[in-house]
Design an enzyme around this catalytic site. Structure first.
Site, PDB file in Angstrom:
ATOM      1  N   ASP A 325       0.284  -0.963   0.166  1.00 26.70           N
ATOM      2  CA  ASP A 325       0.022   0.531  -0.167  1.00 26.70           C
ATOM      3  C   ASP A 325       0.941   1.194   0.209  1.00 26.70           C
ATOM      4  OD1 ASP A 325      -2.846   1.464   0.298  1.00 26.70           O
ATOM      5  OD2 ASP A 325      -1.642   1.468   2.173  1.00 26.70           O
ATOM      6  N   GLU A 354       1.621  -0.731  -5.034  1.00 22.01           N
ATOM      7  CA  GLU A 354       1.104   0.442  -5.826  1.00 22.01           C
ATOM      8  C   GLU A 354       0.984   1.667  -5.850  1.00 22.01           C
ATOM      9  OE1 GLU A 354      -3.496   2.723  -3.824  1.00 22.01           O
ATOM     10  OE2 GLU A 354      -1.830   2.499  -2.412  1.00 22.01           O
TER      11      GLU A 354
END
Length: 558
Positions: A325, A354
Site C-alpha cells: 500500500d 501500489e
C-alpha cells in the site's frame, strides 16, 4: 531524418536482459520518420565473425515517437551494438558517441551490454503471467462466522455502505465460497488488509502480527491458504508499511510519553505534543489523516519489525506474495531490503506495489515485480467506458507505457478496471453492459495480469468509496448470469491461448476519430486477431496490406 528525436541509453527499458540468454534492444525515433531500423550487434572479441544486422520491429507509437525493438541472443552472453537508421535511401549509423554516414569500422565506440549475469536478470515469478486475480475486500465478501462479528454489525447487505459500518465479512466466509471462485475460473486472490485494526478497511494497522479477530485468526488464514492452494489458487496479502494506525502500540506510547517515548523516532514528528492544528497533524501521515501516522522506515527498529512481519506471514501461512500500500511514498532502500527478505522466504513470491503513475524506477528488478496498473485502467476507461479518447489516442496511451517498461514487467503488470479505491466498472459504464464487456475483453486479451474486483462478475454496482464496497450478493436469483458467463468465457479464452498472455501485441487498426480497433496477439503457436467496435453503429474494417504478413492481411471485417 529528424535525429534530434533519436534516443537510446544502455540501461533500464532500452537495453536489458530478458532472460539468461537474451537481450532486448530498443530505440526511439520521431513518429513516422524512419522506414526501417536495424541493430548491428556482435561479440566485441569476434566482431568480424559475429556482427549481424538485426531487423527491429515497431513496438509502439505515441503522439510524438516510434519505439523500435529487437531481440538478440549473444552466444557468449555479451554484445556490442549500434543502430542503422533508414529513411528511404538515406542511412545513418548510430554509435554511443555520434551519427555516421558509413558503417563503423570497429566496435570500439558502439554501445555495450557487457555480460548477462543471471543474478542481475529481472525475473518476476513465472506463475504470474498465467494468473487471473480476484480482489476481495474481506469485510464485504461473506459472513461465515457470526461469532466474530464486531459490535453493531448490520445484517448482510441491509444498508448502503458507509465509511464506518460493519457487515461481518470474514475469512470463513471466503472459505465457504471458494466454489464460486473455482466456478468463475480465477487462480489467484488478492485480499485487502487482514491485520488487526479499528476500521472496516483495515488500512490503519494496530498489530502486524495478528489477524483481526473480526476476520478470524492465523489458523483460519492458514486453512484458507491451504484450501486455495489445493484448488490451484494463489494468495496475495496487503501490507501497509507506509503508515500504521493510531492504535499501533508504539504510536500510543508517543501519544502518552511524548519526548520521553522510546518510539518517537519510529514516526516523522515535526513537533510535540502530537495534535492536529488547523486540520494538519504535527506528524506526517498518509494524506492528512490523523489515524494513519507515517512510519519512519529508515529507523533500524522499524525496518526490522516490518521485515519480520513480511517474512512471518510467508513462512507461517504460505502466502504467495504481497501487495504494498502507498508504495511510492516509502524509500527505495527499504523496498530493496524488503525484496531481499521476501525472496529469501519464497523466491516465487509476487511483489506488487501500489503506484498510480509511471513506475519504471520500481521495476528494475531490485524492488517490485509489478505495480497496480492504473495508467492501463485510465486508458481503457477513457476509450471504452467514458469514450473521451478515440482509437488513436487509446493506442498512444498504451504504446507509451509498453515502451516504458521491460517486457517481463509488462507481462505481469496488475491490470485492473476497478477496485476498492474507485467506482465500480458497471457504474462507470452507466449500467451499459456492452461497454463493460468490451473493456473486460480487452483486459483479458492484453499484456499483463487481469484482476476482477469481487462482485463485478455478477453485476454488482457502486460509486466511489464507500459505494464501491458493497456487500457481495449471494442470492443467485439476483446475479447477472449473462455477465457471469461472459467472464467465464474470457477467462477460458485467456487460459487456452498462451499468445494472449505472453505473445507479441500489435495494433492493426487504431485511427484518429475512430471508435474501432483491431490488434494481433501472436506467438509460435497462435495468431489471434481481436476486432472491437466501440460504437452503436456497425462498421467495416480492413487490415491494410503491409501491416501484417499472413493469412489475415487484406481481410475485410464487418
Amino acid at each position: 531524418m529528424f535525429l534530434e528525436a533519436v534516443y537510446h541509453r544502455p540501461r533500464k527499458n532500452w537495453s536489458y536482459a530478458y532472460n539468461g540468454t537474451t537481450v532486448h534492444l530498443r530505440i526511439r525515433t520521431k513518429k513516422d520518420d524512419m522506414t526501417a531500423v536495424y541493430a548491428l550487434a556482435g561479440d566485441k572479441y569476434m566482431w568480424d565473425h559475429t556482427m549481424e544486422y538485426v531487423p527491429m520491429t515497431k513496438l509502439a507509437t505515441d503522439e510524438l515517437f516510434d519505439y523500435w525493438e529487437c531481440e538478440v541472443t549473444p552466444p557468449y552472453r555479451r554484445v556490442k551494438y549500434g543502430f542503422l537508421l533508414q529513411q528511404g535511401h538515406e542511412k545513418r549509423w548510430m554509435t554511443e558517441y555520434d551519427f555516421l554516414t558509413e558503417p563503423p569500422r570497429n566496435p570500439d565506440r558502439l554501445f555495450e551490454y557487457p555480460f548477462i549475469n543471471p543474478v542481475d536478470v529481472f525475473q518476476p515469478p513465472a506463475w504470474v503471467k498465467d494468473a487471473i486475480f480476484y480482489q476481495i475486500f474481506p469485510e464485504r465478501f461473506a459472513n461465515g462466522d457470526t461469532r466474530n462479528d464486531p459490535e453493531g454489525t448490520l445484517p448482510w447487505g441491509s444498508a448502503d455502505p458507509t465509511p464506518s459500518c460493519f457487515f461481518g465479512g470474514d475469512l470463513q466466509g471466503v472459505i465457504d465460497h471458494l466454489d464460486h471462485l473455482s466456478k468463475l475460473g480465477v487462480n489467484a486472490v488478492y485480499f485487502t488488509p487482514l491485520f488487526k485494526a479499528t476500521t472496516n478497511h483495515k488500512y490503519d494497522t494496530e498489530d502486524y502480527f495478528q489477524i483481526d479477530p473480526q476476520f478470524g485468526d492465523k489458523d483460519t488464514l492458514k486453512k484458507l491458504v491451504d484450501l486455495c492452494h489445493e484448488r490451484g489458487i494463489r494468495v496475495l496479502l496487503d501490507a501497509v508499511f507506509n503508515h500504521s494506525g493510531r492504535t499501533f502500540p508504539p504510536f500510543v506510547d508517543v501519544l502518552k510519553n511524548g519526548e520521553k517515548s522510546k518510539y518517537k523516532d519510529w514516526f516523522h514528528i515535526r513537533s510535540l505534543p502530537l495534535e492536529v492544528v488547523d486540520g494538519i497533524p504535527t506528524y506526517d501521515t498518509f494524506a492528512f489523516e490523523p489515524l494513519m501516522p507515517k512510519l519512519n522506515t529508515e529507523h533500524p527498529d522499524v525496518k526490522e519489525y516490518l521485515l519480520k512481519a513480511a517474512e512471518y506471514w510467508i513462512r507461517e501461512t504460505g502466502i504467495d506474495g504481497w501487495r504494498l500500500d502507498v508504495a511510492n511514498e516509502v524509500s527505495h532502500q527499504f523496498w530493496r531490503e524488503f525484496r531481499r527478505v521476501v525472496k529469501q522466504a519464497n523466491p516465487d513470491a509476487y511483489i506488487l506495489g501500489e503506484v498510480w503513475h509511471e513506475s519504471s524506477i520500481w521495476l528494475e528488478g531490485d524492488q517490485f515485480d509489478a505495480v497496480m496498473n492504473y495508467p492501463f485502467t485510465n486508458a481503457v476507461l477513457d476509450f471504452f467506458i467514458h469514450q473521451i479518447a478515440d482509437a488513436e489516442k487509446f493506442s498512444f496511451m498504451l504504446g507509451k507505457q509498453l515502451a516504458g517498461y521491460p517486457r517481463q514487467a509488462s507481462e505481469v503488470m496488475f491490470n485492473l478496471l476497478d477496485s476498492h479505491d474507485t467506482a465500480r466498472l458497471l457504474t462507470q459504464a452507466d449500467g451499459d453492459k456492452r461497454k463493460m464487456k468490451l473493456a473486460v475483453l480487452f483486459q483479458f486479451t492484453y499484456f499483463g495480469t487481469p484482476c476482477i474486483y469481487y462482485g463485478d462478475e455478477v453485476g454488482l454496482d457502486g460509486g466511489h468509496d464507500p459505494g464501491c464496497r458493497k456487500c457481495m450478493e449471494w442470492d443467485e436469483t439476483k446475479h447477472d448470469k449473462d455477465l457471469f458467463a461472459f467472464y467465464q468465457t474470457v477467462i477460458r479464452l485467456r487460459q487456452a491461448h498462451a499468445a494472449l498472455r505472453t505473445g507479441t501485441f500489435k495494433f492493426l487498426t487504431a485511427e484518429k476519430n475512430s471508435r474501432q480497433i483491431a490488434y494481433l496477439r501472436e506467438d509460435d503457436q497462435d495468431t489471434i486477431l481481436v476486432v472491437m467496435n466501440n460504437d452503436k453503429a456497425g462498421h467495416t474494417l480492413r487490415c491494410l496490406s503491409g501491416m501484417h504478413s499472413g493469412p489475415i492481411c487484406g481481410t475485410t471485417m464487418s
